[in-house]
Design an enzyme around this catalytic site. Structure first.
Site, PDB file in Angstrom:
ATOM      1  N   LYS A   1     -12.293   0.207 -12.902  1.00  0.00           N
ATOM      2  CA  LYS A   1     -11.788   1.476 -12.356  1.00  0.00           C
ATOM      3  C   LYS A   1     -10.765   1.299 -11.228  1.00  0.00           C
ATOM      4  O   LYS A   1      -9.951   2.180 -10.991  1.00  0.00           O
ATOM      5  CB  LYS A   1     -12.951   2.313 -11.833  1.00  0.00           C
ATOM      6  CG  LYS A   1     -13.765   2.996 -12.934  1.00  0.00           C
ATOM      7  CD  LYS A   1     -14.782   3.916 -12.308  1.00  0.00           C
ATOM      8  CE  LYS A   1     -15.412   4.844 -13.349  1.00  0.00           C
ATOM      9  NZ  LYS A   1     -16.396   5.740 -12.704  1.00  0.00           N
ATOM     10  N   GLY A   2     -10.832   0.196 -10.505  1.00  0.00           N
ATOM     11  CA  GLY A   2      -9.866   0.019  -9.406  1.00  0.00           C
ATOM     12  C   GLY A   2     -10.429   0.497  -8.086  1.00  0.00           C
ATOM     13  O   GLY A   2     -11.199   1.452  -8.025  1.00  0.00           O
TER      14      GLY A   2
ATOM     15  N   ILE B   1      -0.180  -7.338  -3.777  1.00  0.00           N
ATOM     16  CA  ILE B   1       0.279  -6.747  -2.511  1.00  0.00           C
ATOM     17  C   ILE B   1      -0.645  -7.134  -1.358  1.00  0.00           C
ATOM     18  O   ILE B   1      -0.616  -6.522  -0.288  1.00  0.00           O
ATOM     19  CB  ILE B   1       0.441  -5.209  -2.625  1.00  0.00           C
ATOM     20  CG1 ILE B   1      -0.901  -4.510  -2.895  1.00  0.00           C
ATOM     21  CG2 ILE B   1       1.418  -4.859  -3.728  1.00  0.00           C
ATOM     22  CD1 ILE B   1      -0.806  -2.983  -2.844  1.00  0.00           C
ATOM     23  N   GLY B   2      -1.450  -8.163  -1.606  1.00  0.00           N
ATOM     24  CA  GLY B   2      -2.389  -8.622  -0.588  1.00  0.00           C
ATOM     25  C   GLY B   2      -3.830  -8.362  -0.996  1.00  0.00           C
ATOM     26  O   GLY B   2      -4.772  -8.684  -0.275  1.00  0.00           O
ATOM     27  N   THR B   3      -3.989  -7.799  -2.189  1.00  0.00           N
ATOM     28  CA  THR B   3      -5.298  -7.336  -2.636  1.00  0.00           C
ATOM     29  C   THR B   3      -6.122  -8.423  -3.310  1.00  0.00           C
ATOM     30  O   THR B   3      -7.321  -8.253  -3.506  1.00  0.00           O
ATOM     31  CB  THR B   3      -5.096  -6.208  -3.660  1.00  0.00           C
ATOM     32  OG1 THR B   3      -4.150  -6.687  -4.632  1.00  0.00           O
ATOM     33  CG2 THR B   3      -4.540  -4.968  -3.024  1.00  0.00           C
TER      34      THR B   3
ATOM     35  N   GLN C   1     -11.133  -5.267   0.022  1.00  0.00           N
ATOM     36  CA  GLN C   1     -10.315  -4.076  -0.218  1.00  0.00           C
ATOM     37  C   GLN C   1     -10.998  -2.821   0.294  1.00  0.00           C
ATOM     38  O   GLN C   1     -10.388  -1.965   0.914  1.00  0.00           O
ATOM     39  CB  GLN C   1     -10.046  -3.925  -1.718  1.00  0.00           C
ATOM     40  CG  GLN C   1      -8.914  -4.787  -2.204  1.00  0.00           C
ATOM     41  CD  GLN C   1      -7.696  -4.583  -1.360  1.00  0.00           C
ATOM     42  OE1 GLN C   1      -7.114  -3.499  -1.341  1.00  0.00           O
ATOM     43  NE2 GLN C   1      -7.302  -5.588  -0.618  1.00  0.00           N
TER      44      GLN C   1
ATOM     45  N   ASN D   1     -13.980  -9.318  -8.820  1.00  0.00           N
ATOM     46  CA  ASN D   1     -14.232 -10.345  -7.813  1.00  0.00           C
ATOM     47  C   ASN D   1     -14.840  -9.676  -6.577  1.00  0.00           C
ATOM     48  O   ASN D   1     -14.122  -9.058  -5.787  1.00  0.00           O
ATOM     49  CB  ASN D   1     -12.909 -11.034  -7.453  1.00  0.00           C
ATOM     50  CG  ASN D   1     -13.100 -12.143  -6.432  1.00  0.00           C
ATOM     51  OD1 ASN D   1     -14.217 -12.408  -5.972  1.00  0.00           O
ATOM     52  ND2 ASN D   1     -12.004 -12.794  -6.072  1.00  0.00           N
TER      53      ASN D   1
ATOM     54  N   PHE E   1       0.818  -1.218   0.000  1.00  0.00           N
ATOM     55  CA  PHE E   1       0.000   0.000   0.000  1.00  0.00           C
ATOM     56  C   PHE E   1       0.849   1.264   0.000  1.00  0.00           C
ATOM     57  O   PHE E   1       0.568   2.221   0.704  1.00  0.00           O
ATOM     58  CB  PHE E   1      -0.994  -0.030   1.165  1.00  0.00           C
ATOM     59  CG  PHE E   1      -1.947  -1.195   1.033  1.00  0.00           C
ATOM     60  CD1 PHE E   1      -3.024  -1.108   0.170  1.00  0.00           C
ATOM     61  CD2 PHE E   1      -1.731  -2.377   1.709  1.00  0.00           C
ATOM     62  CE1 PHE E   1      -3.866  -2.189  -0.015  1.00  0.00           C
ATOM     63  CE2 PHE E   1      -2.576  -3.467   1.532  1.00  0.00           C
ATOM     64  CZ  PHE E   1      -3.647  -3.375   0.673  1.00  0.00           C
TER      65      PHE E   1
ATOM     66  N   GLU F   1      -7.684   2.115  -3.274  1.00  0.00           N
ATOM     67  CA  GLU F   1      -7.510   3.306  -2.445  1.00  0.00           C
ATOM     68  C   GLU F   1      -8.825   4.009  -2.118  1.00  0.00           C
ATOM     69  O   GLU F   1      -8.926   4.698  -1.113  1.00  0.00           O
ATOM     70  CB  GLU F   1      -6.590   4.316  -3.155  1.00  0.00           C
ATOM     71  CG  GLU F   1      -5.606   3.663  -4.085  1.00  0.00           C
ATOM     72  CD  GLU F   1      -4.152   3.823  -3.721  1.00  0.00           C
ATOM     73  OE1 GLU F   1      -3.846   4.525  -2.745  1.00  0.00           O
ATOM     74  OE2 GLU F   1      -3.316   3.227  -4.410  1.00  0.00           O
TER      75      GLU F   1
HETATM   76 MO1  MOS Z   1      -0.754   2.870  -3.274  1.00  0.00          MO
HETATM   77  S1  MOS Z   1      -0.257   4.191  -1.787  1.00  0.00           S
HETATM   78  O1  MOS Z   1      -0.573   3.962  -4.609  1.00  0.00           O
HETATM   79  O2  MOS Z   1       0.475   1.718  -3.084  1.00  0.00           O
END
Ligand code: MOS
Length: 776
Positions: free
Chosen positions: A732-733, A480-482, A669, A662, A254, A736
């Site tokens: 879109k993701g 990254i764990g996502t 997340q 998913n 993150f 964050e």
């Molecule tokens: Mo995220 S803070 O852009 O890894």
């Protein structure tokens, strides 16, 4: 055996909940994190870090350390100073970074000044504690307001000498905000601040380096394997072809593993000197200074509105802390200037140079610190107007961003507000502050808007389809764990018509095709779109061979109409054959290499990604539209009337973020993001000793993060949203988005509970004790 007698194949469907493909590996200890990688006969490193924040090193006394049994080598700038070049600041931003092994200069407390290498970790640590460093110390600037800080308006920083996440810095503005503020019927004019915060991933910051025949392998958790490889190669002046970065699994990132930091070159050089693998596991305390952090920010936010609540003016000036040599910044006015319809907008971002390490990414930079002032001020405006805060946001919703007038590719903020308000039962809120009680608890309800840009970067992949049938997807993507590997597998399974169990994903290794930085919520869009493209290329190859086969069942059919489904190739007239048979026509496994360079990204985006350039990896902008995800976040807090204790009692978030690949991991997340936001609002802050410019709570005992007891029921609502403009798959993701509105939602709820407006995070008991409502 007839086809139909085969095991029934479950068609995996894009957008259906799926457990993580690596879940079993993770819970059984089979998943290899960087420090789990086995190297032969490693030596162990321990870092010596600076006890001063600013000055110069005049010498080292190493005799006692060298005499420690088991010590193999001690590296200082005096012994290896010429071997590593400067390290660029995170994100490919301009300006300089702090140095570590390049010179005698000390830029910040806790800077690496020596590395001790020994036969065992214990010997390395013992010897490191015996290293004496002589310094000439200068008084440091610790934070905002310290003597000796240097404040620069980013717009004045020369292009190439500074710059934001995008190249060059521009402060968004439109109209005449000062004049509109002067004549506005209702005005809010306030200052806000957010504290420094530090990443504390469970996995500590480790590096293992191994050289073999001039080839360097680096095992280090990273969000960008090609970035780590390319930057390290440049730093230590070797051919990038001779460096491999491996990061198969990551125990939390993150942002904390977004850019390469100083330790990596030290360990690579230590290993080269000894001609032996060297492993480093930095301590939790060292993790506060040897990597990046979220810089503290200050804000001056002004809003002007007409009596009916329509925004007439918005002025947002921000200040961000950075290191002495860098101009690193996150510049969140890019979003606050465009969140609501408003004819007059004025923004400015400044960097404040201090004697601290260079900051970096931390979940939802820059929206997390920048939406706090805006969404707090919107709440303040709602009280000044006597208007419901949801209604205020609704009437200032816009179809076009106000700066250039560009339309959003899709924007469903109001749908999010409505859905979250409904689920949260917002209507039971009595708008009067300090009016709701539950026994000894003052109850408050607050809300805020969440927003994050929908990024997509260049990426490449290799797809290997083999008899079985099974598929391997290879790309230097990072999970990254996502749940990224699962999303990639779902995409391939869906497009190839295979069960997800038959799809293997190989990632986290720079020897694989380049995919960009797993950050900025771009990774799902970047990786899944190129995987879908590779699958389509595979389908075309299979279809063309099938229709060209004169003896086969598809002879003469239109190849464009052939589909991959349920482990079969299917055509017109209910013709179908097992995929293995279709593959057989190609004479063996089918291997496809695909690249995707999305609109707005430079044509050489994939090459730049191979070269480790983050800016291209994170994606570009559309010329005629803007891309954002939106959400609405509602929080209920209880503030104890005797102790001032603040507890979040409920939280609801509704999010419109395009295609959800998913829902299982998406929900996790968004929930994780909301928990992070609660943490930022109520818990997290790195405390600084102003005289020494040192962090004083650099461990998990004193750096507060929430535990299960701090986190109530969290409700996540996924609003269906189709947006084919942003990218082929409409992704879109969400990495964050879930964090961005939470600071303000919590602060707004605390105001509603107590009548006390906290404008400086975090919200702690001592800031509430004087509230009249608490004594009542
Ligand atoms: Mo995220 S803070 O852009 O890894």
């Amino acid at each position: 055996m007839p086809d139909d007698a085969r095991m029934p194949v479950r068609q995996s469907v894009f957008g259906q909940p799926a457990p993580r493909i690596d879940g079993r590996a993770k819970v059984t200890g089979q998943a290899r994190y960087a420090f789990d990688e086995v190297v032969a006969n490693p030596a162990h490193a321990f870092l010596v870090t600076s006890t001063i924040a600013r000055g110069r090193i005049t010498g080292f006394q190493l005799d006692e350390a060298r005499a420690t049994p088991g010590v193999l080598d001690i590296l200082t700038f005096q012994t290896v100073g010429g071997e590593a070049g400067p390290l660029p600041p995170p994100g490919g931003q301009g300006g300089k970074n702090t140095e570590s092994l390049q010179s005698d200069r000390v830029w910040h407390a806790g800077q690496i000044v020596a590395v001790v290498v020994a036969e065992t970790p214990e010997a390395a640590r013992e010897a490191a504690e015996k290293v004496r460093v002589d310094y000439v110390e200068e008084p440091p600037s610790a934070s905002f307001g310290s003597p000796g800080v240097e404040t620069l308006a980013l717009a004045d920083v020369e292009k190439g000498g500074g710059g934001g996440p995008q190249e060059g810095h521009e402060d968004p503005k439109v109209g005449d905000a000062e004049a509109a503020l002067a004549r506005a019927a209702v005005r809010i004019d306030q200052r806000y601040s957010t504290p420094p915060q530090h990443h504390n991933p469970l996995e500590l910051f480790t590096t293992t380096c191994e050289w073999r025949d001039g080839q360097l392998t680096v095992y280090e958790g990273t969000q960008f394997a090609h970035g780590l490889k390319a930057t390290l190669a440049k730093q230590i002046s070797i051919d990038p072809a001779n460096v491999r970065a491996v990061s198969r699994f990551i125990g939390g990132a993150f942002g904390s593993r977004g850019g390469i930091t100083h330790r990596t070159a030290w360990i690579a050089i230590a290993s080269r000197r000894l001609n032996r693998p060297v492993r480093l596991e930095a301590t939790r305390q060292q993790g506060f200074t040897i990597v990046t952090f979220r810089a503290e920010t200050q804000h001056h936010l002004r809003l002007g509105a007409s009596k009916d609540g329509r925004l007439q003016a918005l002025a947002h000036e921000g200040w961000e802390a950075t290191s002495r040599p860098s101009t690193y910044n996150v510049s969140g006015t890019s979003t606050t200037a465009r969140l609501y319809g408003c004819p007059n907008v004025l923004t400015k971002v400044n960097v404040v140079k201090l004697d601290r390490q260079t900051p970096g990414f931390m979940r939802a930079p820059p929206e997390t610190p920048y939406l706090f002032p805006l969404e707090s001020a919107m709440d303040e405006l709602s009280y000044a107007l006597g208007m419901d805060p949801v209604e205020l946001r609704r009437i200032n919703d816009t179809r076009n961003e106000p700066i250039k007038g560009l339309p959003y590719t899709s924007r469903h903020l109001v749908k999010c507000l409505d859905a979250a308000a409904e689920a949260f039962d917002w209507k039971r809120r009595d708008p009067k502050p300090a009016s709701m009680r539950d026994g000894d608890w003052l109850v408050g309800l607050g809300c805020a808007t969440a927003a994050y840009p929908a990024n997509i970067g260049a990426a490449s992949t290799r797809l290997i389809l083999s008899p079985g049938p099974h598929a391997r997807v290879q790309m230097a993507a990072e999970d990254i764990g996502t749940g990224a590997y699962t999303s990639i597998a779902l995409t391939a399974a869906d497009r190839l018509g295979l069960p997800i169990e038959t799809v293997a994903v190989e990632g986290g290794d720079s020897s694989l095709p380049a995919a960009g930085l797993a950050a900025g919520s771009n990774h799902a869009a970047s990786t899944c779109n190129v995987v879908a493209k590779a699958c389509e290329m595979a389908r075309q190859r299979l279809a063309q061979a099938a229709v060209a086969d004169k003896e086969g069942p598809f002879a003469g059919q239109d190849p464009a109409a052939l589909r991959l489904r349920d482990g079969h190739l299917e055509g017109a007239n209910a013709v179908r054959e097992p995929l293995d048979k279709a593959l057989g026509r190609l004479g063996g496994p089918l291997e496809i290499y695909a690249e995707n360079v999305p609109e707005g990204v430079a044509a050489d985006g994939v090459q730049k990604t191979y070269q480790g350039q983050m800016a291209s990896a994170r994606g570009g902008e559309l010329k005629d539209q803007v891309r954002y995800s939106f959400g609405a976040q509602f929080v209920e807090v209880g503030v104890h009337r005797l102790t001032g204790e603040v507890r979040v009692r409920r939280a609801t978030g509704a999010f419109a973020a395009g295609q959800i690949i998913n829902p299982t991991t998406a929900r996790s997340q968004l929930m994780g993001g909301m928990i992070w936001g609660i943490s930022a609002a109520l818990h997290e802050a790195t405390e600084i000793d102003a005289r020494a410019a040192r962090y004083v709570n650099a461990d998990l005992a004193e750096y507060l993060v929430p535990v299960n007891a701090d986190i109530p029921e969290i409700e996540v609502i996924l609003i269906p949203e189709e947006d084919r403009r942003i990218n082929e798959l409409g992704i879109k993701g969400i990495g964050e988005l879930g964090t961005t509105g939470m600071n303000a939602a919590v602060a707004n709820a605390v105001f509603h509970a107590t009548g006390v407006r906290i404008r400086d995070l975090p919200i702690r008991i001592e800031k509430l004790l004087d509230a009249p409502a608490l004594r009542a």
